[in-house]
Design a protein around this motif. Structure first.
Motif, PDB file in Angstrom:
ATOM      1  N   PHE A 105       1.137  -1.258   0.073  1.00 55.38           N
ATOM      2  CA  PHE A 105       0.613  -0.076   0.063  1.00 55.38           C
ATOM      3  C   PHE A 105       1.032   0.955   0.321  1.00 55.38           C
ATOM      4  CE2 PHE A 105      -2.715  -3.400   2.323  1.00 55.38           C
ATOM      5  CZ  PHE A 105      -3.802  -3.260   1.027  1.00 55.38           C
ATOM      6  N   GLY A 106       2.087   1.168   0.142  1.00 53.03           N
ATOM      7  CA  GLY A 106       3.416   2.327  -0.016  1.00 53.03           C
ATOM      8  C   GLY A 106       3.065   2.903   0.847  1.00 53.03           C
ATOM      9  N   THR A 107       3.066   4.467   0.954  1.00 58.01           N
ATOM     10  CA  THR A 107       2.396   5.640   2.007  1.00 58.01           C
ATOM     11  C   THR A 107       1.544   5.437   3.280  1.00 58.01           C
ATOM     12  OG1 THR A 107       2.437   7.265   0.564  1.00 58.01           O
ATOM     13  CG2 THR A 107       4.439   6.733   0.506  1.00 58.01           C
ATOM     14  N   GLU A 108       0.419   4.822   1.897  1.00 58.07           N
ATOM     15  CA  GLU A 108      -1.189   4.924   2.903  1.00 58.07           C
ATOM     16  C   GLU A 108      -0.810   4.126   3.548  1.00 58.07           C
ATOM     17  OE1 GLU A 108      -3.866   6.835  -0.918  1.00 58.07           O
ATOM     18  OE2 GLU A 108      -2.376   4.623  -0.979  1.00 58.07           O
ATOM     19  N   ALA A 109      -0.241   3.293   3.983  1.00 61.25           N
ATOM     20  CA  ALA A 109      -0.156   2.402   5.516  1.00 61.25           C
ATOM     21  C   ALA A 109       0.739   2.700   6.116  1.00 61.25           C
ATOM     22  CB  ALA A 109      -0.384   1.040   5.060  1.00 61.25           C
ATOM     23  N   GLN A 110       0.917   2.417   7.524  1.00 62.40           N
ATOM     24  CA  GLN A 110       2.506   2.535   8.267  1.00 62.40           C
ATOM     25  C   GLN A 110       2.095   1.312   9.538  1.00 62.40           C
ATOM     26  OE1 GLN A 110       2.033   6.789   9.413  1.00 62.40           O
ATOM     27  NE2 GLN A 110       3.182   5.821   9.724  1.00 62.40           N
ATOM     28  N   ILE A 111       2.320   0.837   9.726  1.00 60.07           N
ATOM     29  CA  ILE A 111       2.510   0.288  11.166  1.00 60.07           C
ATOM     30  C   ILE A 111       2.965   1.094  12.288  1.00 60.07           C
ATOM     31  CG2 ILE A 111       3.305  -1.569  13.159  1.00 60.07           C
ATOM     32  CD1 ILE A 111       5.316  -2.826  10.041  1.00 60.07           C
ATOM     33  N   LEU A 112       1.755   1.347  13.525  1.00 58.98           N
ATOM     34  CA  LEU A 112       1.890   2.273  14.443  1.00 58.98           C
ATOM     35  C   LEU A 112       3.069   1.851  15.749  1.00 58.98           C
ATOM     36  CD1 LEU A 112      -0.646   4.002  14.563  1.00 58.98           C
ATOM     37  CD2 LEU A 112       0.589   5.183  13.207  1.00 58.98           C
ATOM     38  N   SER A 113       2.386   0.478  15.245  1.00 56.46           N
ATOM     39  CA  SER A 113       3.733  -0.333  17.069  1.00 56.46           C
ATOM     40  C   SER A 113       2.583  -1.608  16.416  1.00 56.46           C
ATOM     41  CB  SER A 113       2.904   0.207  18.872  1.00 56.46           C
ATOM     42  OG  SER A 113       1.088   0.029  18.419  1.00 56.46           O
ATOM     43  N   PRO A 114       3.498  -2.361  17.550  1.00 55.80           N
ATOM     44  CA  PRO A 114       4.882  -1.653  18.757  1.00 55.80           C
ATOM     45  C   PRO A 114       6.256  -2.227  17.861  1.00 55.80           C
ATOM     46  CG  PRO A 114       4.533  -4.675  18.342  1.00 55.80           C
ATOM     47  CD  PRO A 114       3.859  -3.962  17.945  1.00 55.80           C
ATOM     48  N   LYS A 115       7.048  -1.700  18.252  1.00 53.82           N
ATOM     49  CA  LYS A 115       8.645  -0.689  17.563  1.00 53.82           C
ATOM     50  C   LYS A 115       8.885  -1.900  17.511  1.00 53.82           C
ATOM     51  CE  LYS A 115      12.260   2.835  18.582  1.00 53.82           C
ATOM     52  NZ  LYS A 115      13.089   1.376  18.313  1.00 53.82           N
ATOM     53  N   SER A 116       9.246  -3.184  17.860  1.00 53.18           N
ATOM     54  CA  SER A 116       9.981  -3.798  17.321  1.00 53.18           C
ATOM     55  C   SER A 116       9.390  -4.630  16.223  1.00 53.18           C
ATOM     56  CB  SER A 116       9.973  -5.956  18.313  1.00 53.18           C
ATOM     57  OG  SER A 116       8.095  -5.955  18.656  1.00 53.18           O
ATOM     58  N   VAL A 117       7.723  -4.668  16.119  1.00 51.56           N
ATOM     59  CA  VAL A 117       7.456  -5.139  14.649  1.00 51.56           C
ATOM     60  C   VAL A 117       7.857  -3.500  13.232  1.00 51.56           C
ATOM     61  CG1 VAL A 117       5.649  -5.334  13.462  1.00 51.56           C
ATOM     62  CG2 VAL A 117       5.636  -6.143  15.479  1.00 51.56           C
ATOM     63  N   LYS A 118       7.513  -2.535  13.853  1.00 51.19           N
ATOM     64  CA  LYS A 118       8.266  -1.646  13.047  1.00 51.19           C
ATOM     65  C   LYS A 118       9.956  -1.915  12.540  1.00 51.19           C
ATOM     66  CE  LYS A 118       7.164   2.449  13.575  1.00 51.19           C
ATOM     67  NZ  LYS A 118       6.717   4.357  14.418  1.00 51.19           N
ATOM     68  N   ASP A 119      10.492  -2.202  13.432  1.00 47.72           N
ATOM     69  CA  ASP A 119      11.740  -2.581  13.293  1.00 47.72           C
ATOM     70  C   ASP A 119      12.443  -3.536  12.521  1.00 47.72           C
ATOM     71  OD1 ASP A 119      12.545  -0.149  15.199  1.00 47.72           O
ATOM     72  OD2 ASP A 119      13.015  -1.148  16.184  1.00 47.72           O
ATOM     73  N   ARG A 120      11.568  -4.637  12.585  1.00 42.69           N
ATOM     74  CA  ARG A 120      11.668  -5.634  11.696  1.00 42.69           C
ATOM     75  C   ARG A 120      11.111  -5.535  10.193  1.00 42.69           C
ATOM     76  NH1 ARG A 120       8.425  -9.387  14.951  1.00 42.69           N
ATOM     77  NH2 ARG A 120       8.349 -11.208  13.315  1.00 42.69           N
ATOM     78  N   MET A 121      10.553  -4.544  10.329  1.00 38.82           N
ATOM     79  CA  MET A 121      10.216  -4.571   8.195  1.00 38.82           C
ATOM     80  C   MET A 121      10.834  -3.259   8.538  1.00 38.82           C
ATOM     81  SD  MET A 121       6.416  -2.412   7.459  1.00 38.82           S
ATOM     82  CE  MET A 121       6.176  -2.083   5.611  1.00 38.82           C
ATOM     83  N   LYS A 122      11.336  -2.469   8.617  1.00 35.29           N
ATOM     84  CA  LYS A 122      12.499  -1.732   8.496  1.00 35.29           C
ATOM     85  C   LYS A 122      13.500  -2.651   7.662  1.00 35.29           C
ATOM     86  CE  LYS A 122      15.361   2.492   9.371  1.00 35.29           C
ATOM     87  NZ  LYS A 122      15.951   3.772  10.874  1.00 35.29           N
ATOM     88  N   SER A 123      14.006  -3.722   9.022  1.00 33.04           N
ATOM     89  CA  SER A 123      15.136  -4.323   8.494  1.00 33.04           C
ATOM     90  C   SER A 123      15.163  -5.036   7.833  1.00 33.04           C
ATOM     91  CB  SER A 123      15.479  -5.029  10.118  1.00 33.04           C
ATOM     92  OG  SER A 123      16.069  -4.567  11.124  1.00 33.04           O
ATOM     93  N   ALA A 124      13.638  -5.505   7.337  1.00 33.97           N
ATOM     94  CA  ALA A 124      13.369  -6.309   5.884  1.00 33.97           C
ATOM     95  C   ALA A 124      13.495  -5.607   5.009  1.00 33.97           C
ATOM     96  CB  ALA A 124      12.154  -6.856   6.293  1.00 33.97           C
ATOM     97  N   MET A 125      13.147  -4.203   4.817  1.00 32.20           N
ATOM     98  CA  MET A 125      13.104  -3.816   3.631  1.00 32.20           C
ATOM     99  C   MET A 125      14.861  -3.170   3.386  1.00 32.20           C
ATOM    100  SD  MET A 125       9.927  -1.161   4.384  1.00 32.20           S
ATOM    101  CE  MET A 125      10.155  -0.074   2.981  1.00 32.20           C
ATOM    102  N   GLU A 126      15.484  -2.753   4.269  1.00 37.80           N
ATOM    103  CA  GLU A 126      16.864  -2.842   4.033  1.00 37.80           C
ATOM    104  C   GLU A 126      17.664  -3.658   3.585  1.00 37.80           C
ATOM    105  OE1 GLU A 126      18.019  -1.160   7.913  1.00 37.80           O
ATOM    106  OE2 GLU A 126      17.559   0.598   8.141  1.00 37.80           O
ATOM    107  N   GLU A 127      17.602  -5.255   3.832  1.00 34.54           N
ATOM    108  CA  GLU A 127      18.610  -5.831   3.693  1.00 34.54           C
ATOM    109  C   GLU A 127      17.284  -6.336   1.857  1.00 34.54           C
ATOM    110  OE1 GLU A 127      20.148  -8.288   4.324  1.00 34.54           O
ATOM    111  OE2 GLU A 127      20.354  -6.989   6.205  1.00 34.54           O
ATOM    112  N   THR A 128      16.061  -6.128   1.337  1.00 39.87           N
ATOM    113  CA  THR A 128      16.050  -5.989  -0.276  1.00 39.87           C
ATOM    114  C   THR A 128      16.642  -4.917  -0.715  1.00 39.87           C
ATOM    115  OG1 THR A 128      13.311  -6.598   1.009  1.00 39.87           O
ATOM    116  CG2 THR A 128      13.919  -5.918  -0.825  1.00 39.87           C
TER     117      THR A 128
END
Length: 327
Positions: free
Chosen positions: A300-323
């Motif tokens: 969904f691009g910029t029209e969706a975001q994870i608000l909490s918990p922070k651990s899940v936000k960080d895991r998604m960020k890491s997954a995107m960086e690895e990609t």
């Protein structure tokens, strides 16, 4: 002699003609019925045909008499109406867990529930070639064996494979058997899955039925009944994204308003959508946080975001960086 022996079958043939060859647009005349009976060695008079049709009506067949132009008889109602059969055909042809050969076989059987004229309409709606289909022809037998094991309260042994880039089967665990206590069969995302308890791992797992080989029912009683009772099957597929295992987590998400339908489709009508300003809403859900979950949110691009918990936000960020590193 042959004609008198066949005479007992007369009413059965008449029922066959009505079921297979008639519908509101294609009645059959008494004269045509007599001609067809004669071809199979049965003599019949008009009066006897009327009597047999009355007997079929008394038995429960909804036979209608058409008068005037196009006079004759037809079967007015069947167990399945044409739109219902079309729905069944669509479901079969879109199901990835059914092989192409079995798909055509099933559709032919479904079509036999209509008149041959309506069956022609169904066959013209079939599009199977080049669709993504299972290559495991034993899927029907797998379902039967799993169902029998569930009924008899026994575990099953099977081998499980994955596909290589060369589209060849490669057995997991180096070909060693899995022993699982089966509890349910689930249709999800056009695939078929078995939900069962793995005693060695101490948790419920799911397996693609079309990737299971050499299924055998054992004499060992099932385990994990208490774990299965904890599962709300109506919510299971909404929680487990892409049918990949993991631990469910409570996640708070934020979406643009026009994505409400997509969120409801994913998590159900009981989801509570909380307005967040004029253009957005938030929702708190239980989901298995996996690569498939992140992929769904990222879609969904910029029209969706994870608000909490922070651990899940960080895991998604890491997954995107690895990609990104792979690009």
């Amino acid at each position: 002699m042959a004609k008198s022996e066949n005479q007992k079958q007369k009413i059965l043939y008449i029922a066959k003609y009505l079921v297979e060859d008639t519908d509101p647009d294609h009645p059959i005349s008494v004269a045509e019925i007599i001609r067809r009976l004669d071809r199979v060695g049965i003599c019949a008079e008009r009066k006897s045909i009327y009597s047999d049709i009355d007997a079929l009506r008394d038995f429960g067949l909804d036979v209608v008499n058409v008068k005037g132009n196009g006079f004759g008889y037809y079967l007015a109602s069947r167990e399945f109406e044409l739109p219902e059969l079309k729905l069944l055909v669509d479901t079969v042809q879109s199901s990835k867990f059914i092989t192409e050969r079995k798909t055509f076989s099933l559709i032919n059987k479904i079509s036999s529930l209509a008149s041959r004229h309506e069956a022609g309409l169904l066959s013209r709606q079939v599009y199977v070639r080049n669709r993504v289909k299972s290559m495991n022809e034993s899927v029907y037998y797998n379902v039967d064996e799993i169902s029998s094991a569930i009924t008899s309260d026994r575990t099953i042994l099977f081998k499980y494979f994955e596909l290589t880039p060369q589209k060849e089967q490669r057995l997991r665990r180096n070909g060693e058997d899995y022993e699982i206590s089966p509890y349910a069969l689930i249709s999800e995302d056009e695939n078929y899955y078995m939900l069962g308890y793995d005693s060695n791992a101490g948790l419920m797992k799911h397996f693609r039925v079309d990737k299971m080989l050499s299924i055998r029912t054992t004499d060992t009683p099932r385990e994990g009944g208490a774990e299965f009772e904890k599962i709300d099957m109506s919510d299971y597929s909404k929680t487990v994204f892409g049918m990949f295992g993991g631990k469910p987590e409570t996640v708070r998400l934020r979406f643009s308003n026009h994505l409400a339908g997509a969120v409801i489709d994913r998590f159900g009508r009981d989801s509570i959508l909380v307005p967040d300003g004029e253009d957005h809403f938030t929702v708190t859900v239980s989901a298995v946080v996996s690569q498939q979950f992140f992929g769904w949110v990222f879609g969904f691009g910029t029209e969706a975001q994870i608000l909490s918990p922070k651990s899940v936000k960080d895991r998604m960020k890491s997954a995107m960086e690895e990609t990104l590193k792979e690009l």
